[in-house]
Design a protein around this motif. Structure first.
Motif, PDB file in Angstrom:
ATOM      1  N   ALA A   1       0.812  -1.222   0.000  1.00  0.00           N
ATOM      2  CA  ALA A   1       0.000   0.000   0.000  1.00  0.00           C
ATOM      3  C   ALA A   1       0.843   1.269   0.000  1.00  0.00           C
ATOM      4  O   ALA A   1       0.316   2.348  -0.185  1.00  0.00           O
ATOM      5  N   GLY A   2       2.145   1.144   0.187  1.00  0.00           N
ATOM      6  CA  GLY A   2       3.006   2.324   0.257  1.00  0.00           C
ATOM      7  C   GLY A   2       3.183   2.992  -1.092  1.00  0.00           C
ATOM      8  O   GLY A   2       2.797   2.468  -2.134  1.00  0.00           O
ATOM      9  N   GLY A   3       3.808   4.150  -1.058  1.00  0.00           N
ATOM     10  CA  GLY A   3       4.059   4.898  -2.283  1.00  0.00           C
ATOM     11  C   GLY A   3       5.076   4.195  -3.169  1.00  0.00           C
ATOM     12  O   GLY A   3       5.878   3.384  -2.714  1.00  0.00           O
ATOM     13  N   SER A   4       5.012   4.519  -4.454  1.00  0.00           N
ATOM     14  CA  SER A   4       5.915   3.901  -5.406  1.00  0.00           C
ATOM     15  C   SER A   4       5.970   4.734  -6.676  1.00  0.00           C
ATOM     16  O   SER A   4       5.027   5.451  -6.994  1.00  0.00           O
ATOM     17  N   LEU A   5       7.068   4.620  -7.395  1.00  0.00           N
ATOM     18  CA  LEU A   5       7.165   5.253  -8.710  1.00  0.00           C
ATOM     19  C   LEU A   5       6.340   4.505  -9.747  1.00  0.00           C
ATOM     20  O   LEU A   5       6.075   5.029 -10.819  1.00  0.00           O
ATOM     21  N   LEU A   6       5.961   3.282  -9.428  1.00  0.00           N
ATOM     22  CA  LEU A   6       5.209   2.471 -10.382  1.00  0.00           C
ATOM     23  C   LEU A   6       3.759   2.933 -10.423  1.00  0.00           C
ATOM     24  O   LEU A   6       3.089   2.947  -9.399  1.00  0.00           O
ATOM     25  N   PRO A   7       3.276   3.317 -11.600  1.00  0.00           N
ATOM     26  CA  PRO A   7       1.888   3.777 -11.713  1.00  0.00           C
ATOM     27  C   PRO A   7       0.893   2.679 -11.338  1.00  0.00           C
ATOM     28  O   PRO A   7       1.155   1.494 -11.556  1.00  0.00           O
ATOM     29  N   SER A   8      -0.251   3.071 -10.803  1.00  0.00           N
ATOM     30  CA  SER A   8      -1.269   2.087 -10.408  1.00  0.00           C
ATOM     31  C   SER A   8      -1.811   1.329 -11.620  1.00  0.00           C
ATOM     32  O   SER A   8      -2.298   0.215 -11.479  1.00  0.00           O
ATOM     33  N   ASP A   9      -1.702   1.915 -12.815  1.00  0.00           N
ATOM     34  CA  ASP A   9      -2.153   1.230 -14.032  1.00  0.00           C
ATOM     35  C   ASP A   9      -1.340  -0.026 -14.325  1.00  0.00           C
ATOM     36  O   ASP A   9      -1.766  -0.871 -15.102  1.00  0.00           O
ATOM     37  N   CYS A  10      -0.161  -0.142 -13.726  1.00  0.00           N
ATOM     38  CA  CYS A  10       0.699  -1.306 -13.970  1.00  0.00           C
ATOM     39  C   CYS A  10       0.134  -2.573 -13.329  1.00  0.00           C
ATOM     40  O   CYS A  10       0.406  -3.674 -13.793  1.00  0.00           O
ATOM     41  N   GLY A  11      -0.599  -2.434 -12.256  1.00  0.00           N
ATOM     42  CA  GLY A  11      -1.154  -3.597 -11.567  1.00  0.00           C
ATOM     43  C   GLY A  11      -0.973  -3.498 -10.064  1.00  0.00           C
ATOM     44  O   GLY A  11      -0.443  -2.516  -9.546  1.00  0.00           O
ATOM     45  N   LEU A  12      -1.407  -4.526  -9.381  1.00  0.00           N
ATOM     46  CA  LEU A  12      -1.269  -4.591  -7.928  1.00  0.00           C
ATOM     47  C   LEU A  12       0.183  -4.906  -7.583  1.00  0.00           C
ATOM     48  O   LEU A  12       0.805  -5.761  -8.214  1.00  0.00           O
ATOM     49  N   ARG A  13       0.734  -4.225  -6.579  1.00  0.00           N
ATOM     50  CA  ARG A  13       2.134  -4.392  -6.203  1.00  0.00           C
ATOM     51  C   ARG A  13       2.263  -5.255  -4.951  1.00  0.00           C
ATOM     52  O   ARG A  13       1.551  -5.058  -3.972  1.00  0.00           O
ATOM     53  N   PHE A  14       3.232  -6.169  -5.000  1.00  0.00           N
ATOM     54  CA  PHE A  14       3.553  -7.017  -3.861  1.00  0.00           C
ATOM     55  C   PHE A  14       5.071  -6.939  -3.650  1.00  0.00           C
ATOM     56  O   PHE A  14       5.847  -7.235  -4.556  1.00  0.00           O
ATOM     57  N   ASP A  15       5.490  -6.530  -2.462  1.00  0.00           N
ATOM     58  CA  ASP A  15       6.903  -6.298  -2.167  1.00  0.00           C
ATOM     59  C   ASP A  15       7.634  -7.617  -1.906  1.00  0.00           C
ATOM     60  O   ASP A  15       7.291  -8.354  -0.988  1.00  0.00           O
ATOM     61  N   VAL A  16       8.650  -7.902  -2.722  1.00  0.00           N
ATOM     62  CA  VAL A  16       9.474  -9.099  -2.552  1.00  0.00           C
ATOM     63  C   VAL A  16      10.947  -8.731  -2.360  1.00  0.00           C
ATOM     64  O   VAL A  16      11.832  -9.557  -2.574  1.00  0.00           O
ATOM     65  N   THR A  17      11.196  -7.500  -1.921  1.00  0.00           N
ATOM     66  CA  THR A  17      12.565  -7.019  -1.753  1.00  0.00           C
ATOM     67  C   THR A  17      13.368  -7.926  -0.826  1.00  0.00           C
ATOM     68  O   THR A  17      14.506  -8.289  -1.143  1.00  0.00           O
ATOM     69  N   GLU A  18      12.788  -8.292   0.304  1.00  0.00           N
ATOM     70  CA  GLU A  18      13.509  -9.142   1.267  1.00  0.00           C
ATOM     71  C   GLU A  18      13.906 -10.473   0.660  1.00  0.00           C
ATOM     72  O   GLU A  18      14.969 -11.007   0.970  1.00  0.00           O
ATOM     73  N   HIS A  19      13.068 -11.008  -0.199  1.00  0.00           N
ATOM     74  CA  HIS A  19      13.359 -12.314  -0.805  1.00  0.00           C
ATOM     75  C   HIS A  19      14.535 -12.222  -1.769  1.00  0.00           C
ATOM     76  O   HIS A  19      15.379 -13.116  -1.803  1.00  0.00           O
ATOM     77  N   LEU A  20      14.596 -11.151  -2.553  1.00  0.00           N
ATOM     78  CA  LEU A  20      15.698 -11.009  -3.501  1.00  0.00           C
ATOM     79  C   LEU A  20      16.964 -10.509  -2.830  1.00  0.00           C
ATOM     80  O   LEU A  20      18.066 -10.858  -3.239  1.00  0.00           O
ATOM     81  N   ALA A  21      16.841  -9.693  -1.798  1.00  0.00           N
ATOM     82  CA  ALA A  21      18.017  -9.193  -1.086  1.00  0.00           C
ATOM     83  C   ALA A  21      18.703 -10.321  -0.330  1.00  0.00           C
ATOM     84  O   ALA A  21      19.885 -10.227  -0.013  1.00  0.00           O
ATOM     85  N   GLY A  22      17.973 -11.387  -0.052  1.00  0.00           N
ATOM     86  CA  GLY A  22      18.526 -12.522   0.672  1.00  0.00           C
ATOM     87  C   GLY A  22      19.362 -13.438  -0.192  1.00  0.00           C
ATOM     88  O   GLY A  22      19.774 -14.497   0.237  1.00  0.00           O
ATOM     89  N   LYS A  23      19.602 -13.065  -1.437  1.00  0.00           N
ATOM     90  CA  LYS A  23      20.446 -13.838  -2.354  1.00  0.00           C
ATOM     91  C   LYS A  23      19.928 -15.260  -2.544  1.00  0.00           C
ATOM     92  O   LYS A  23      20.522 -16.231  -2.104  1.00  0.00           O
ATOM     93  N   LEU A  24      18.800 -15.380  -3.206  1.00  0.00           N
ATOM     94  CA  LEU A  24      18.206 -16.683  -3.483  1.00  0.00           C
ATOM     95  C   LEU A  24      19.141 -17.558  -4.307  1.00  0.00           C
ATOM     96  O   LEU A  24      19.830 -17.065  -5.194  1.00  0.00           O
TER      97      LEU A  24
END
Length: 196
Positions: free
Chosen positions: A135-158
């Motif tokens: 629900a936080g702010g983002s540079l990604l326009p709302s027209d792009c779709g619903l946003r789900f944050d996966v930063t922690e998953h990728l920062a963890g070096k999968l």
């Protein structure tokens, strides 16, 4: 004087060795060059219409705000059991640091209530986790779709692919509502060795 020179030589060698070790441990390939003209692979997949549209809208917003960052868009591939997946191998340029990573779910909100959709993140590297819409702010326009944050998953070096499954609201399916397959958007900050 020789003692001071020896100290700095040893310190420089130690720092270089540590940087090399950390670079080897990372799955991020931050070696891409800024070549304007380069050969395009013949087997290059064409991004989905949703990914291309979101790319154009996002970069338009970046130009307007004059943000200094890079954004990468990656389409998903179909995994097992109705999953959408991305390779853990992420390309970036030297001097870039991952800031955010979002899975975008391009849905037709006239068909499904977006507030009730969730994503189930699964990978051999992480425990199964359910994500709610960001629900936080983002540079990604709302027209792009619903946003789900996966930063922690990728920062963890999968080590394995990052996969998600769309969890629909009760008594419905997502099939008709999904305009395109989900796609991954990563934002990268530029940094130099002088910055912390």
């Amino acid at each position: 004087m020789a003692c001071v020179r020896s100290f700095w030589l040893q310190w420089g060698t130690l720092c270089s060795l540590l940087a090399f070790l950390f670079a080897q441990d990372s799955l991020w390939d931050c070696t891409e060059k800024d070549d304007l003209l380069k050969d395009v692979p013949v087997d290059l997949d064409v991004p989905s219409e949703c990914t291309l549209g979101c790319t154009a809208l996002t970069y338009k917003g970046i130009l307007e705000t004059q943000e200094k960052l890079t954004i990468h868009f990656r389409d998903s591939y179909i995994g097992e059991a109705e999953q959408y997946c991305w390779s853990p191998k992420i390309k970036c340029r030297p001097g870039q640091q991952l800031q955010n990573a979002f899975v975008l779910l391009p849905v037709d909100l006239s068909v499904v209530n977006g507030e009730t959709l969730r994503l189930q993140v699964s990978s051999a590297d992480v425990a199964v986790e359910t994500l709610h819409q960001h629900a936080g702010g983002s540079l990604l326009p709302s027209d792009c779709g619903l946003r789900f944050d996966v930063t922690e998953h990728l920062a963890g070096k999968l080590q394995q692919a990052l996969c998600i499954k769309v969890l629909p609201q009760e008594h419905t399916t997502v099939g008709r509502a999904l305009r395109c397959p989900p796609f991954l958007v990563t934002t990268w900050k530029h940094w130099s060795q002088g910055e912390g």
